[in-house]
Design a protein around this motif. Structure first.
Motif, PDB file in Angstrom:
ATOM      1  N   ALA A  36       1.022  -1.273   0.222  1.00 11.28           N
ATOM      2  CA  ALA A  36       0.043  -0.117   0.089  1.00 11.28           C
ATOM      3  C   ALA A  36       0.700   1.325  -0.008  1.00 11.28           C
ATOM      4  O   ALA A  36       1.713   1.318   0.686  1.00 11.28           O
ATOM      5  CB  ALA A  36      -1.033   0.203   1.276  1.00 11.28           C
ATOM      6  N   GLN A  37       0.531   2.140  -0.861  1.00  9.52           N
ATOM      7  CA  GLN A  37       1.248   3.385  -0.944  1.00  9.52           C
ATOM      8  C   GLN A  37       0.232   4.669  -1.096  1.00  9.52           C
ATOM      9  O   GLN A  37      -0.051   4.793  -2.391  1.00  9.52           O
ATOM     10  CB  GLN A  37       2.427   3.323  -2.064  1.00  9.52           C
ATOM     11  N   PRO A  38      -0.524   4.948   0.039  1.00  7.69           N
ATOM     12  CA  PRO A  38      -1.481   6.177  -0.107  1.00  7.69           C
ATOM     13  C   PRO A  38      -0.965   7.110  -0.971  1.00  7.69           C
ATOM     14  O   PRO A  38       0.232   7.484  -0.978  1.00  7.69           O
ATOM     15  CB  PRO A  38      -1.945   6.199   1.294  1.00  7.69           C
ATOM     16  N   LEU A  39      -2.042   7.860  -1.807  1.00  3.57           N
ATOM     17  CA  LEU A  39      -1.509   9.081  -2.892  1.00  3.57           C
ATOM     18  C   LEU A  39      -2.061  10.401  -1.978  1.00  3.57           C
ATOM     19  O   LEU A  39      -3.033  10.425  -1.411  1.00  3.57           O
ATOM     20  CB  LEU A  39      -2.111   8.857  -4.002  1.00  3.57           C
ATOM     21  N   THR A  40      -1.499  11.342  -2.308  1.00  2.33           N
ATOM     22  CA  THR A  40      -2.072  12.727  -2.189  1.00  2.33           C
ATOM     23  C   THR A  40      -2.452  12.995  -3.756  1.00  2.33           C
ATOM     24  O   THR A  40      -1.720  13.222  -4.488  1.00  2.33           O
ATOM     25  CB  THR A  40      -1.230  13.534  -1.758  1.00  2.33           C
ATOM     26  N   LEU A  41      -3.672  13.233  -3.938  1.00  8.88           N
ATOM     27  CA  LEU A  41      -4.340  13.795  -5.056  1.00  8.88           C
ATOM     28  C   LEU A  41      -4.474  15.350  -4.860  1.00  8.88           C
ATOM     29  O   LEU A  41      -4.577  15.774  -3.992  1.00  8.88           O
ATOM     30  CB  LEU A  41      -5.604  13.092  -5.477  1.00  8.88           C
ATOM     31  N   GLU A  42      -4.615  16.041  -6.195  1.00 14.81           N
ATOM     32  CA  GLU A  42      -5.085  17.280  -6.200  1.00 14.81           C
ATOM     33  C   GLU A  42      -6.565  17.375  -6.787  1.00 14.81           C
ATOM     34  O   GLU A  42      -6.883  16.712  -8.074  1.00 14.81           O
ATOM     35  CB  GLU A  42      -4.026  18.226  -7.196  1.00 14.81           C
ATOM     36  N   THR A  43      -7.614  18.061  -6.122  1.00 10.98           N
ATOM     37  CA  THR A  43      -8.636  18.034  -6.542  1.00 10.98           C
ATOM     38  C   THR A  43      -9.226  19.527  -6.748  1.00 10.98           C
ATOM     39  O   THR A  43      -8.783  20.252  -6.050  1.00 10.98           O
ATOM     40  CB  THR A  43      -9.610  17.311  -5.520  1.00 10.98           C
ATOM     41  N   THR A  44     -10.327  19.578  -7.597  1.00 13.33           N
ATOM     42  CA  THR A  44     -10.890  21.006  -7.751  1.00 13.33           C
ATOM     43  C   THR A  44     -12.277  20.825  -7.802  1.00 13.33           C
ATOM     44  O   THR A  44     -12.947  19.975  -8.489  1.00 13.33           O
ATOM     45  CB  THR A  44     -10.202  21.417  -9.233  1.00 13.33           C
ATOM     46  N   GLN A  45     -12.904  21.406  -6.736  1.00 15.48           N
ATOM     47  CA  GLN A  45     -14.494  21.404  -6.514  1.00 15.48           C
ATOM     48  C   GLN A  45     -15.066  22.100  -7.305  1.00 15.48           C
ATOM     49  O   GLN A  45     -14.899  23.336  -7.668  1.00 15.48           O
ATOM     50  CB  GLN A  45     -14.740  21.569  -5.006  1.00 15.48           C
ATOM     51  N   PHE A 139     -11.705   5.313  -5.801  1.00 18.02           N
ATOM     52  CA  PHE A 139     -11.090   5.855  -4.667  1.00 18.02           C
ATOM     53  C   PHE A 139     -11.636   6.447  -3.616  1.00 18.02           C
ATOM     54  O   PHE A 139     -12.698   7.282  -3.920  1.00 18.02           O
ATOM     55  CB  PHE A 139      -9.771   6.737  -5.345  1.00 18.02           C
ATOM     56  N   ALA A 140     -11.126   6.592  -2.483  1.00 21.89           N
ATOM     57  CA  ALA A 140     -11.569   7.356  -1.528  1.00 21.89           C
ATOM     58  C   ALA A 140     -10.306   8.130  -0.883  1.00 21.89           C
ATOM     59  O   ALA A 140      -9.390   7.791  -1.231  1.00 21.89           O
ATOM     60  CB  ALA A 140     -12.260   6.473  -0.138  1.00 21.89           C
ATOM     61  N   TRP A 141     -10.712   9.167  -0.184  1.00 20.03           N
ATOM     62  CA  TRP A 141      -9.385  10.253   0.284  1.00 20.03           C
ATOM     63  C   TRP A 141     -10.140  10.931   1.401  1.00 20.03           C
ATOM     64  O   TRP A 141     -11.322  10.973   1.502  1.00 20.03           O
ATOM     65  CB  TRP A 141      -9.065  10.981  -0.655  1.00 20.03           C
ATOM     66  N   TYR A 142      -9.118  11.339   2.192  1.00 17.36           N
ATOM     67  CA  TYR A 142      -9.407  12.257   3.398  1.00 17.36           C
ATOM     68  C   TYR A 142      -9.058  13.831   3.017  1.00 17.36           C
ATOM     69  O   TYR A 142      -8.221  14.099   2.155  1.00 17.36           O
ATOM     70  CB  TYR A 142      -8.761  11.972   4.299  1.00 17.36           C
ATOM     71  N   GLY A 143      -9.851  14.735   3.622  1.00 14.50           N
ATOM     72  CA  GLY A 143      -9.780  16.102   3.495  1.00 14.50           C
ATOM     73  C   GLY A 143      -9.888  16.492   1.904  1.00 14.50           C
ATOM     74  O   GLY A 143     -10.825  16.225   1.378  1.00 14.50           O
ATOM     75  N   THR A 144      -8.747  16.977   1.318  1.00 18.14           N
ATOM     76  CA  THR A 144      -8.930  17.548  -0.051  1.00 18.14           C
ATOM     77  C   THR A 144      -8.090  16.589  -1.166  1.00 18.14           C
ATOM     78  O   THR A 144      -7.940  17.150  -2.136  1.00 18.14           O
ATOM     79  CB  THR A 144      -8.378  18.834  -0.148  1.00 18.14           C
ATOM     80  N   GLY A 145      -7.748  15.290  -0.603  1.00 17.27           N
ATOM     81  CA  GLY A 145      -7.134  14.223  -1.622  1.00 17.27           C
ATOM     82  C   GLY A 145      -5.906  13.679  -0.914  1.00 17.27           C
ATOM     83  O   GLY A 145      -5.258  13.159  -1.491  1.00 17.27           O
ATOM     84  N   GLN A 146      -5.756  13.591   0.503  1.00 15.07           N
ATOM     85  CA  GLN A 146      -4.956  13.179   1.387  1.00 15.07           C
ATOM     86  C   GLN A 146      -5.259  11.697   1.424  1.00 15.07           C
ATOM     87  O   GLN A 146      -6.402  11.259   1.557  1.00 15.07           O
ATOM     88  CB  GLN A 146      -4.402  13.684   2.593  1.00 15.07           C
TER      89      GLN A 146
END
Length: 161
Positions: A36-45, A139-146
């Motif tokens: 497992a290597q969780p990612l940090t994504l960039e999201t635009t709402q 995919f699921a993430w926390y906050g704004t992409g963490q």
């Protein structure tokens, strides 16, 4: 996509559909084979299409349509919350940093972050174009992409849950 009870700490849920090639091996895409290597994504709402509703112990439903025509329905069952809570569902206009390429992404940001439910909620995504089940990756993430990570889907040819 099914959000397990007591874990709506997930602030956002994303489904990347038709993302280049579908499944690479019998067990799944090559990028799932390692540790497992969780990612940090960039999201635009897509704030212009956000919906907010107060959900009581009787449950309720939020429905939103993103700017691209994708429809989202979050069904919160009776008994999921003990007291009224204001929940916001905001379509996500773009997601970058996923380990897949091509295709479309359909996602919503759910707030308040950290909210825990006592019964499972259900997020249904109805994309504007059909996405074959073999090409659906969630995919699921926390906050704004963490801490982005793969999330299980309920496979259905007509919608993504």
């Amino acid at each position: 996509m099914h959000v397990p009870g007591r874990v709506l700490a997930v602030a956002a849920l994303a489904v990347a559909g038709a993302c280049g090639g579908g499944r690479d091996t019998v067990d799944g895409p090559d990028w799932l084979a390692g540790p497992a290597q969780p990612l940090t994504l960039e999201t635009t709402q897509d704030d212009d299409h956000a919906v907010t509703r107060v959900i009581t112990s009787r449950g309720g439903t939020l429905i939103a349509t993103g700017g691209d025509g994708t429809r989202y329905r979050l069904r919160i069952p009776e008994g999921a919350v003990l007291s009224p809570v204001s929940i916001t569902m905001t379509p996500v206009a773009s997601v970058s940093g996923l380990p897949v390429s091509g295709g479309n992404a359909a996602a919503v940001q759910l707030e308040p972050s950290g909210l825990q439910l006592y019964r499972a909620a259900e997020l249904t995504i109805m994309p504007r174009v059909d996405v074959p089940a073999a090409e659906q990756v969630a995919f699921a993430w926390y906050g704004t992409g963490q801490d982005a990570h793969q999330y299980p889907l309920r496979l259905d040819p007509d919608r993504i849950q």
